[in-house]
Scaffold this motif. Structure first.
Motif, PDB file in Angstrom:
ATOM      1  N   ASP A 277       0.836  -1.216   0.000  1.00 49.48           N
ATOM      2  CA  ASP A 277       0.000   0.000   0.000  1.00 49.48           C
ATOM      3  C   ASP A 277       0.867   1.261   0.000  1.00 49.48           C
ATOM      4  O   ASP A 277       0.571   2.236  -0.708  1.00 49.48           O
ATOM      5  CB  ASP A 277      -0.920   0.009   1.220  1.00 49.48           C
ATOM      6  N   LEU A 278       1.934   1.250   0.781  1.00 49.06           N
ATOM      7  CA  LEU A 278       2.831   2.406   0.831  1.00 49.06           C
ATOM      8  C   LEU A 278       3.543   2.616  -0.493  1.00 49.06           C
ATOM      9  O   LEU A 278       3.753   3.761  -0.927  1.00 49.06           O
ATOM     10  CB  LEU A 278       3.855   2.220   1.956  1.00 49.06           C
ATOM     11  N   PHE A 279       3.909   1.531  -1.140  1.00 48.44           N
ATOM     12  CA  PHE A 279       4.582   1.628  -2.437  1.00 48.44           C
ATOM     13  C   PHE A 279       3.655   2.289  -3.461  1.00 48.44           C
ATOM     14  O   PHE A 279       4.080   3.146  -4.244  1.00 48.44           O
ATOM     15  CB  PHE A 279       5.000   0.229  -2.905  1.00 48.44           C
ATOM     16  N   ARG A 280       2.394   1.914  -3.441  1.00 43.68           N
ATOM     17  CA  ARG A 280       1.432   2.515  -4.358  1.00 43.68           C
ATOM     18  C   ARG A 280       1.160   3.979  -3.991  1.00 43.68           C
ATOM     19  O   ARG A 280       1.040   4.844  -4.868  1.00 43.68           O
ATOM     20  CB  ARG A 280       0.136   1.710  -4.342  1.00 43.68           C
ATOM     21  N   GLU A 281       1.080   4.260  -2.695  1.00 44.99           N
ATOM     22  CA  GLU A 281       0.868   5.637  -2.247  1.00 44.99           C
ATOM     23  C   GLU A 281       2.048   6.523  -2.630  1.00 44.99           C
ATOM     24  O   GLU A 281       1.874   7.687  -3.015  1.00 44.99           O
ATOM     25  CB  GLU A 281       0.661   5.651  -0.729  1.00 44.99           C
ATOM     26  N   MET A 282       3.236   5.967  -2.520  1.00 44.97           N
ATOM     27  CA  MET A 282       4.449   6.686  -2.893  1.00 44.97           C
ATOM     28  C   MET A 282       4.366   7.187  -4.330  1.00 44.97           C
ATOM     29  O   MET A 282       4.655   8.349  -4.631  1.00 44.97           O
ATOM     30  CB  MET A 282       5.653   5.746  -2.719  1.00 44.97           C
ATOM     31  N   GLN A 283       3.919   6.321  -5.216  1.00 44.03           N
ATOM     32  CA  GLN A 283       3.820   6.703  -6.614  1.00 44.03           C
ATOM     33  C   GLN A 283       2.692   7.709  -6.848  1.00 44.03           C
ATOM     34  O   GLN A 283       2.813   8.619  -7.675  1.00 44.03           O
ATOM     35  CB  GLN A 283       3.609   5.458  -7.469  1.00 44.03           C
ATOM     36  N   SER A 284       1.598   7.557  -6.102  1.00 42.29           N
ATOM     37  CA  SER A 284       0.501   8.514  -6.259  1.00 42.29           C
ATOM     38  C   SER A 284       0.903   9.902  -5.761  1.00 42.29           C
ATOM     39  O   SER A 284       0.322  10.911  -6.182  1.00 42.29           O
ATOM     40  CB  SER A 284      -0.744   8.029  -5.497  1.00 42.29           C
ATOM     41  N   GLU A 285       1.915   9.965  -4.868  1.00 40.24           N
ATOM     42  CA  GLU A 285       2.427  11.243  -4.382  1.00 40.24           C
ATOM     43  C   GLU A 285       3.438  11.853  -5.346  1.00 40.24           C
ATOM     44  O   GLU A 285       3.998  12.922  -5.079  1.00 40.24           O
ATOM     45  CB  GLU A 285       3.087  11.064  -3.007  1.00 40.24           C
ATOM     46  N   GLY A 286       3.689  11.164  -6.458  1.00 43.25           N
ATOM     47  CA  GLY A 286       4.619  11.694  -7.457  1.00 43.25           C
ATOM     48  C   GLY A 286       6.071  11.369  -7.198  1.00 43.25           C
ATOM     49  O   GLY A 286       6.956  11.946  -7.841  1.00 43.25           O
TER      50      GLY A 286
END
Length: 663
Positions: A277-286
């Protein structure tokens, strides 16, 4: 600069009709991209008579040190008519950075002999250089000598010294430095605060990490990264996640290192779903992952068999060119093998431009996990032919492969080869492999003899291996011996009590079952719930044994009832020996029907198209009834089903399992 462009500059220098300018040479040396060109500029300066000019010689000295050419730098210093403290300090730091502690100390003595006394900058360069080169203990000794000679470290010196103290894990010296930083008024310096957090983290002082951070007035990205890394080292993952969320909430501009650190923290502490989940959130944060992030997150995909996520990371690595990185390649090999795609793992392995021992271990371990002992051993021989030296992990993988295949004599041979040919002293995990190897083959007395002959006291892993083998072969006497030792070594491990209870249950020894259950109740232990994961349409589903909270549970239950009816109609009967309760047969059937791997497979059957391969991960060992059920389902539903339990991969196809019922 490329070789061709460097040559063109050299040709230019040969044919210029004007002498080098002493004001131009320092600028040229500062931007010089190659050692060869620096030497050419040095020669041009010597011909023009400028090599002893203070600015030119200083620039030459620093240029040579930048390229690690300490011998050339020494020659420049020796040729200086007036050797300055700056030149001496730079040369001392250069030797220290290369790990040449003896050379650095020798230069310090020469410096003094030349009438130049060191200052704080000299000592800072020596301490930081030794620390950067991996000579942490020498760096700490340099700090002690610095202080003994009356020099007071500044913020730069304190932060460098704290890093070295953390590497040698000498917390008493670290505490003294902390006290000095408070007295000297540099504790609140951002670099010092970050170094304190890092030092306490390396020394296992989680409470001090948080205290230093709370007292710091700077909440910057560097302190965030140090905080997460320190808490991760000390298994304080929940606290790390809480504080990371606090950083995000306060608007701290986190970078790729910050996100990679928290992802790695979760993976290293068994929080794989949160890591994903954090890995995906990281990418959504740019924030774009780098070549460090990818091998950090791939084990999370591997652990929960998130093949689609792993493939996405693989494609990203291909687009960015990370796949050539040896760590990315090794992590991809491991991920594909653990997701049931051992052939894909081998393709990645073969395509790697270079390999290290981790790469070889990942592939050999992958074959072992899939029960492909022949391929594992063949690859081990190829590893030796390629001159790659096997290590402790290599032999754990090879012995594990022999154990899965029942290759008793071959396993013993590799155990001896490890010691006598490669000079590797076996550790606890290797003895555990031998105990498992012998125990699974039914040689329980030999396994017990090996335990008694070990050169050190057996741990829980050793006795656990014996207890598991006793479960397979129904040896109650040795099971009780193993269990008694486990209860002393691991009094809070409920799994050991459950395993003994299962052995009693398989023998219809209900008094023994009740006795174990009463003991568990008295000490407040509960059986660990079976948990399985399955990835469907790029989403990972987690199912717990007996849990009805999944939104599709009604459909899952209906599918299982249908399968049960078909099994009975075709003559299949559940193996109720694997239920440890003394209850009626129908109730035993009901208990077996809610095992988590069955729930996961049923979900996969109703959620995917006909013929889709299903991949399930389970946190416990698959039971005999579920193993038989999977064989039936693979034939009845015409599906390939992979189940990875704590022991190995089971590949079910056409009513058969890859383990050939030897597990």
């Amino acid at each position: 600069m490329s070789r061709s462009s460097s040559s063109s500059v050299l040709n230019f220098l040969r044919h210029v009709s004007f002498p080098p300018d002493p004001r131009l040479l320092p600028s040229a040396l500062k931007s010089c991209p190659a050692l060869r060109l620096a030497r050419a500029l040095h020669a041009a300066a010597a011909v023009a008579g400028f090599s002893r000019d203070p600015f030119v010689s200083s620039s030459l000295l620093h240029a040579y040190l930048r390229f690690g050419a300490t011998a050339d730098a020494c020659s420049v210093l020796d040729g200086m008519p007036h050797k300055t403290i700056v030149g001496w300090s730079a040369l001392i730091a250069g030797h220290a950075t290369r790990g040449d502690a003896e050379g650095a100390w020798g230069l310090l003595e020469r410096m003094r002999s030349d009438g130049v006394e060191p200052n704080v900058i000299t000592w800072n360069g020596l301490v930081s250089g030794l620390n950067r080169s991996g000579r942490a203990r020498d760096a700490v000794l340099a700090l002690v000598r610095m202080h003994g000679e009356g020099f007071l470290p500044d913020a730069t010196g304190v932060s460098c010294a704290l890093s070295a103290v953390g590497d040698v894990r000498d917390v008493s010296v670290g505490e003294q430095l902390h006290g000095y930083a408070v007295k000297a008024g540099c504790r609140l310096d951002a670099c010092v605060a970050t170094a304190l957090i890092d030092m306490y983290g390396k020394c296992g002082r989680a409470d001090d990490i948080v205290q230093v951070f709370d007292e710091s007035s700077n909440m910057d990205v560097a302190s965030c990264n140090a905080l997460v890394a320190g808490l991760s080292r000390n298994a304080q993952v929940s606290e790390a996640l809480r504080l990371f969320r606090e950083f995000v909430g306060r608007g701290v501009e986190l970078n790729v290192v910050s996100w990679t650190s928290i992802v790695a923290c979760c993976v290293q502490n068994g929080r794989d779903l949160e890591a994903v989940d954090l890995f995906r959130e990281m990418q959504s944060e740019g924030i774009e992952p780098n070549s460090v992030t990818i091998p950090c997150v791939l084990p999370a995909f591997a652990n929960i068999a998130a093949l689609m996520h792993g493939r996405s990371a693989h494609c990203f690595s291909l687009r960015k060119g990370f796949h050539h990185d040896i760590y990315v390649g090794s992590a991809l090999v491991d991920m594909y093998a653990k997701c049931g795609r051992v052939r894909d793992a081998r393709m990645i392995f073969e395509a790697m431009p270079s390999r290290n021992v981790v790469s070889w271990n990942a592939m050999i371990g992958g074959y072992a996990m899939h029960g492909e002992a022949e391929n594992a051993v063949q690859l081990f021989r190829s590893m030796q032919s390629s001159k790659e030296k096997p290590d402790l992990v290599t032999f754990t993988c090879v012995l594990g492969a022999c154990s899965q295949a029942g290759w008793t004599e071959e396993g013993r041979s590799y155990f001896n080869e490890m010691q006598h040919k490669h000079g590797i002293s076996p550790r606890m995990e290797h003895y555990a492999c031998i105990v498992t190897l012998l125990g699974r083959a039914g040689k329980l007395d030999d396994a017990y003899d090996n335990i008694n002959q070990m050169p050190f006291e057996p741990d829980g892993c050793i006795w656990g291996s014996l207890l598991s083998s006793c479960r397979i072969h129904g040896n109650v006497v040795l099971a009780e011996v193993a269990a008694e030792n486990l209860f002393q070594l691991e009094p809070e491990n409920a799994g050991n009590y459950v395993l003994l209870s299962n052995i009693y249950a398989s023998k219809k020894m209900w008094n023994g079952v009740n006795r174990v259950r009463d003991t568990m109740k008295n000490v407040g232990l509960k059986k660990e719930k079976g948990c399985s994961w399955i990835e469907i349409k790029n989403k990972v589903h987690m199912l717990l044994a007996g849990d009805s909270s999944h939104p599709m549970m009604a459909a899952i239950t209906e599918k299982l009832k249908h399968l049960t009816m078909e099994m009975r109609r075709l003559g299949f009967a559940p193996s109720t020996d694997y239920v440890l309760h003394d209850v009626e047969e129908q109730e035993k059937d009901d208990i077996l029907s809610v095992h988590s791997e069955k729930l996961a497979v049923a979900l996969g059957l109703i959620s995917t198209s006909h013929g889709t391969t299903l991949r399930v991960i389970k946190n416990l060992r698959i039971c005999g009834d579920c193993h038989e059920a999977m064989k039936f389902i693979s034939s009845f539903e015409r599906r390939e089903i992979y189940v990875r339990d704590t022991n190995r991969f089971h590949h079910f196809k056409d009513g058969k399992c890859s383990c050939a019922d030897y597990w």
